[in-house]
Scaffold this motif. Structure first.
Motif, PDB file in Angstrom:
ATOM      1  N   THR A  92       0.779  -1.005  -0.035  1.00 33.94           N
ATOM      2  CA  THR A  92      -0.108   0.037   0.083  1.00 33.94           C
ATOM      3  C   THR A  92       0.875   1.270  -0.128  1.00 33.94           C
ATOM      4  OG1 THR A  92      -1.944  -1.131   1.145  1.00 33.94           O
ATOM      5  CG2 THR A  92      -1.619   1.392   1.310  1.00 33.94           C
ATOM      6  N   ALA A  93       0.725   2.154  -1.011  1.00 37.30           N
ATOM      7  CA  ALA A  93       1.513   3.288  -0.910  1.00 37.30           C
ATOM      8  C   ALA A  93       0.965   4.298  -2.242  1.00 37.30           C
ATOM      9  CB  ALA A  93       3.028   2.861  -1.280  1.00 37.30           C
ATOM     10  N   VAL A  94       1.253   5.230  -2.398  1.00 36.79           N
ATOM     11  CA  VAL A  94       1.132   5.901  -3.873  1.00 36.79           C
ATOM     12  C   VAL A  94       2.586   5.582  -4.482  1.00 36.79           C
ATOM     13  CG1 VAL A  94       1.150   8.290  -4.841  1.00 36.79           C
ATOM     14  CG2 VAL A  94      -0.019   8.071  -2.579  1.00 36.79           C
ATOM     15  N   TYR A  95       1.921   5.276  -5.881  1.00 35.02           N
ATOM     16  CA  TYR A  95       2.957   4.846  -6.770  1.00 35.02           C
ATOM     17  C   TYR A  95       3.326   5.899  -7.825  1.00 35.02           C
ATOM     18  CZ  TYR A  95       3.255   0.176  -4.951  1.00 35.02           C
ATOM     19  OH  TYR A  95       3.372  -0.829  -4.138  1.00 35.02           O
ATOM     20  N   TYR A  96       4.504   6.333  -8.061  1.00 34.00           N
ATOM     21  CA  TYR A  96       4.938   7.381  -9.165  1.00 34.00           C
ATOM     22  C   TYR A  96       5.685   6.830 -10.137  1.00 34.00           C
ATOM     23  CZ  TYR A  96       3.843  10.536  -4.926  1.00 34.00           C
ATOM     24  OH  TYR A  96       3.285  10.899  -3.998  1.00 34.00           O
ATOM     25  N   CYS A  97       5.486   7.327 -11.051  1.00 34.61           N
ATOM     26  CA  CYS A  97       6.235   7.071 -12.388  1.00 34.61           C
ATOM     27  C   CYS A  97       7.374   8.012 -12.521  1.00 34.61           C
ATOM     28  CB  CYS A  97       5.414   7.033 -13.682  1.00 34.61           C
ATOM     29  SG  CYS A  97       5.915   6.967 -15.291  1.00 34.61           S
ATOM     30  N   ASN A  98       8.512   7.570 -12.967  1.00 35.32           N
ATOM     31  CA  ASN A  98       9.609   8.285 -13.125  1.00 35.32           C
ATOM     32  C   ASN A  98      10.379   8.154 -14.274  1.00 35.32           C
ATOM     33  OD1 ASN A  98      13.092   8.056 -12.910  1.00 35.32           O
ATOM     34  ND2 ASN A  98      12.467   9.822 -11.995  1.00 35.32           N
ATOM     35  N   ALA A  99      10.879   9.057 -15.001  1.00 39.62           N
ATOM     36  CA  ALA A  99      11.686   9.104 -16.341  1.00 39.62           C
ATOM     37  C   ALA A  99      12.786  10.089 -16.189  1.00 39.62           C
ATOM     38  CB  ALA A  99      10.702   9.526 -17.594  1.00 39.62           C
ATOM     39  N   ARG A 100      14.002   9.324 -16.621  1.00 43.22           N
ATOM     40  CA  ARG A 100      15.067   9.953 -16.626  1.00 43.22           C
ATOM     41  C   ARG A 100      15.332  10.350 -18.131  1.00 43.22           C
ATOM     42  NH1 ARG A 100      19.873   8.808 -12.810  1.00 43.22           N
ATOM     43  NH2 ARG A 100      18.300   9.719 -11.375  1.00 43.22           N
ATOM     44  N   ALA A 101      15.362  11.746 -18.454  1.00 42.22           N
ATOM     45  CA  ALA A 101      15.325  11.897 -19.941  1.00 42.22           C
ATOM     46  C   ALA A 101      15.943  13.122 -20.233  1.00 42.22           C
ATOM     47  CB  ALA A 101      13.897  12.112 -20.356  1.00 42.22           C
ATOM     48  N   ARG A 102      15.969  13.498 -21.672  1.00 44.95           N
ATOM     49  CA  ARG A 102      16.934  14.509 -22.071  1.00 44.95           C
ATOM     50  C   ARG A 102      15.889  15.102 -22.987  1.00 44.95           C
ATOM     51  NH1 ARG A 102      21.772  12.265 -25.056  1.00 44.95           N
ATOM     52  NH2 ARG A 102      22.277  14.335 -25.524  1.00 44.95           N
ATOM     53  N   THR A 103      15.743  16.700 -23.026  1.00 52.25           N
ATOM     54  CA  THR A 103      14.815  17.161 -23.885  1.00 52.25           C
ATOM     55  C   THR A 103      15.574  17.874 -25.196  1.00 52.25           C
ATOM     56  OG1 THR A 103      15.236  19.332 -22.744  1.00 52.25           O
ATOM     57  CG2 THR A 103      13.386  17.971 -22.175  1.00 52.25           C
ATOM     58  N   SER A 104      16.836  17.563 -25.373  1.00 48.73           N
ATOM     59  CA  SER A 104      17.499  17.848 -26.537  1.00 48.73           C
ATOM     60  C   SER A 104      18.765  17.180 -26.525  1.00 48.73           C
ATOM     61  CB  SER A 104      17.831  19.649 -26.639  1.00 48.73           C
ATOM     62  OG  SER A 104      18.951  20.010 -25.797  1.00 48.73           O
ATOM     63  N   TRP A 105      19.564  17.342 -27.705  1.00 48.09           N
ATOM     64  CA  TRP A 105      20.728  16.322 -27.693  1.00 48.09           C
ATOM     65  C   TRP A 105      21.878  16.981 -26.722  1.00 48.09           C
ATOM     66  CZ3 TRP A 105      25.550  18.538 -29.092  1.00 48.09           C
ATOM     67  CH2 TRP A 105      25.576  20.016 -29.649  1.00 48.09           C
TER      68      TRP A 105
END
Length: 123
Positions: A92-105
């Motif tokens: 039981t918890a709040v589940y969070y999605c995470n992304a490690r991303a770049r918005t440009s090169w």
């Protein structure tokens, strides 16, 4: 910016299953990894599972063998899901999605978060 929208939380009895999904959108150059975290009341946020671009997955010891993370990406889409089986009240918890991303090169990797979805497992 990268937006992450989660869905699929809810209330389930112990032993049951739930599937969480998270869709990424926005100004995405490349997403390197996607992950699920969770935060139970009064506890710190903890890593549940991570998946890389080639599908390599890692899991916390507490969910290994019960949860499966998967990623579906291609032209104009990038999604991550978490199939949860054999749920116990401690999940039981709040589940969070995470992304490690770049918005440009030229931009560095940054962490982006969804708004969270509640998962409640009753005994």
């Amino acid at each position: 910016q990268v937006q992450l929208v989660e869905s699929g939380g809810g209330l389930v009895q112990a032993g049951g299953s739930l599937r969480l999904s998270c869709a990424a959108s926005g100004n995405i150059f490349r997403i390197n990894t996607m992950a699920w975290y969770r935060q139970a009341p009064g506890k710190q946020r903890e890593l549940v599972a991570t998946i890389g671009g080639v599908g390599s997955a890692t899991y916390s010891e507490s969910v290994k063998g019960r949860f499966t993370i998967s990623r579906d990406y291609g032209k104009d889409k990038d999604m991550v899901s978490l199939q949860m089986s054999g749920l116990i009240p401690e999940d039981t918890a709040v589940y969070y999605c995470n992304a490690r991303a770049r918005t440009s090169w030229s931009s560095p990797n940054s962490d982006y978060w969804g708004q969270g979805t509640q998962v409640t497992v009753s005994s």
